[in-house]
Write a protein that holds these residues in place. Structure first.
Motif, PDB file in Angstrom:
ATOM      1  N   LYS A  15      -0.810   3.347  -0.499  1.00  0.00           N
ATOM      2  CA  LYS A  15      -0.728   2.967  -1.910  1.00  0.00           C
ATOM      3  C   LYS A  15      -1.598   3.868  -2.770  1.00  0.00           C
ATOM      4  O   LYS A  15      -1.308   4.089  -3.955  1.00  0.00           O
ATOM      5  N   ALA A  16      -2.682   4.402  -2.171  1.00  0.00           N
ATOM      6  CA  ALA A  16      -3.568   5.301  -2.902  1.00  0.00           C
ATOM      7  C   ALA A  16      -3.076   6.748  -2.870  1.00  0.00           C
ATOM      8  O   ALA A  16      -3.695   7.629  -3.476  1.00  0.00           O
ATOM      9  N   GLY A  17      -1.976   6.988  -2.131  1.00  0.00           N
ATOM     10  CA  GLY A  17      -1.378   8.314  -2.112  1.00  0.00           C
ATOM     11  C   GLY A  17      -1.823   9.201  -0.974  1.00  0.00           C
ATOM     12  O   GLY A  17      -1.615  10.422  -1.019  1.00  0.00           O
ATOM     13  N   TYR A  18      -2.390   8.626   0.077  1.00  0.00           N
ATOM     14  CA  TYR A  18      -2.905   9.433   1.186  1.00  0.00           C
ATOM     15  C   TYR A  18      -2.134   9.168   2.471  1.00  0.00           C
ATOM     16  O   TYR A  18      -1.864   8.015   2.820  1.00  0.00           O
ATOM     17  N   LYS A  19      -1.783  10.247   3.168  1.00  0.00           N
ATOM     18  CA  LYS A  19      -1.187  10.130   4.488  1.00  0.00           C
ATOM     19  C   LYS A  19      -2.290   9.841   5.501  1.00  0.00           C
ATOM     20  O   LYS A  19      -3.401  10.358   5.402  1.00  0.00           O
ATOM     21  N   SER A  20      -1.954   9.042   6.499  1.00  0.00           N
ATOM     22  CA  SER A  20      -2.956   8.724   7.518  1.00  0.00           C
ATOM     23  C   SER A  20      -2.308   8.630   8.890  1.00  0.00           C
ATOM     24  O   SER A  20      -1.129   8.312   9.023  1.00  0.00           O
ATOM     25  N   LYS A  21      -3.106   8.913   9.903  1.00  0.00           N
ATOM     26  CA  LYS A  21      -2.682   8.804  11.297  1.00  0.00           C
ATOM     27  C   LYS A  21      -3.815   8.128  12.058  1.00  0.00           C
ATOM     28  O   LYS A  21      -4.880   8.716  12.263  1.00  0.00           O
TER      29      LYS A  21
END
Length: 338
Positions: free
Chosen positions: A214-220
């Motif tokens: 939602k904050a615009g960051y990709k994560s793994k």
């Protein structure tokens, strides 16, 4: 003999750890008084006692006052000699806090060092073992610090029993560090649950990923699940994937929903990212003695803490370097040393 007042600044175990670590590096004896005098249980606790013992074993130091509850300590080091070391805290005391003391002199030993510590890997009020592996060691590697970590078993409060090994290759001199701007492409993470259902770790990760997306960051986020532990526990660490890292973390507690743990970690890292600083407040504290030993270094930390100011005060007693701070307590700040 260098005199150090253990009640200075935040007045906790950091004064003791930094003072004994730099005493071992510089071969300057130290007398520490008022150890943790302002805490509910003053003096040395098992975690602090074992931190000093580890540094003493490494430096073949002579010590007076090394006992539980002691508020005064004389520490006189000799040569830093490599080899294999083992510390069993006997409680869930923090493994990473012992390493904060041990790792500073260990890199200057006359031969490779290996240390095995039994205690708490994921406990409140201290960086997790995942933080050490994924944030601390990569930053130190930029300074020429080469260490190989191995997490054998996790240990949570109250049982402890975590097992961690670290091999350290010695250097003659650390490289200066200049890190001010935060640059990263994505966010990595590890969500763990031991002696608990795997869905606990999955729910922590899913909650964090939803906030970050939602904050615009990709994560793994990697899932770590194991039944190998003395007691149950969970937690999550997130860190930015770049030259340097800022982090966010949260640890499980009885009755605390997994979704809340993921939510807390995600908001923690988003706060640090918003400060646009190369290191977070925890690394800003830990890096102080290394900056002085390397010299000519500058960092920007997401938050200037009392721990960092205290570490600077103690470090300047042992090393003929002067720190300069641009910024206010609780705000982003630039810390330099020359």
């Amino acid at each position: 003999m260098i005199e150090v007042d253990g009640s200075y600044g935040e007045g906790g175990g950091a004064v003791l750890r930094i003072a004994t670590a730099l005493s071992a590096v510089t071969s300057k004896p130290v007398h520490i008084t008022n150890i943790r005098s302002g805490r509910p249980k003053p003096g040395l606790m098992p975690q602090h006692l074992n931190a000093v013992k580890a540094v003493a074993d490494l430096s073949r130091a002579s010590i007076s006052g090394l006992e539980l509850g002691s508020t005064e300590l004389f520490f006189s080091p000799n040569q830093l000699i490599g080899g294999d070391f083992k510390i069993d805290i006997g409680t869930a005391g923090s493994i990473t806090l012992i390493l904060q003391a041990f790792m500073v002199p260990a890199v200057f030993a006359d031969s490779p060092v290996k240390i095995t510590i039994i205690g708490g890997t994921d406990v409140r009020w201290s960086p997790s073992i995942d933080y050490l592996i994924n944030v601390t060691l990569p930053v130190l590697k930029l300074m020429g610090y080469d260490a190989k970590p191995k997490l054998v078993q996790r240990g949570h409060y109250p049982r402890g029993g975590g097992i961690f090994e670290l091999e350290i290759d010695p250097v003659k001199k650390l490289r200066p560090l200049n890190l001010c701007e935060l640059n990263f492409n994505s966010i990595n993470g590890i969500s763990h649950a031991v002696k608990l259902p795997e869905h606990v770790a999955v729910r922590q990760a899913n909650s964090a990923e939803e906030i970050l997306s939602k904050a615009g960051y990709k994560s793994k986020i990697e899932i770590y699940h194991s039944q190998r532990a003395m007691g149950p526990g969970s937690g999550i660490l997130l860190w930015t994937n770049g030259i340097t890292s800022v982090s966010g973390s949260s640890i499980g507690e009885p009755g605390k929903k997994a979704e809340i743990i993921g939510y807390e970690a995600a908001n923690d890292i988003l706060y640090n990212i918003s400060r646009k600083s190369a290191v977070d407040r925890y690394m800003g504290d830990q890096i102080i003695p290394y900056l002085a030993l390397a010299g000519d270094s500058t960092i920007k930390t997401s938050e200037l803490t009392q721990h960092a100011v205290t570490n600077i005060h103690v470090t300047e007693k042992f090393i003929d370097k002067k720190f300069h701070i641009k910024g206010s307590m609780g705000e982003s700040a630039i810390i330099s040393v020359n």
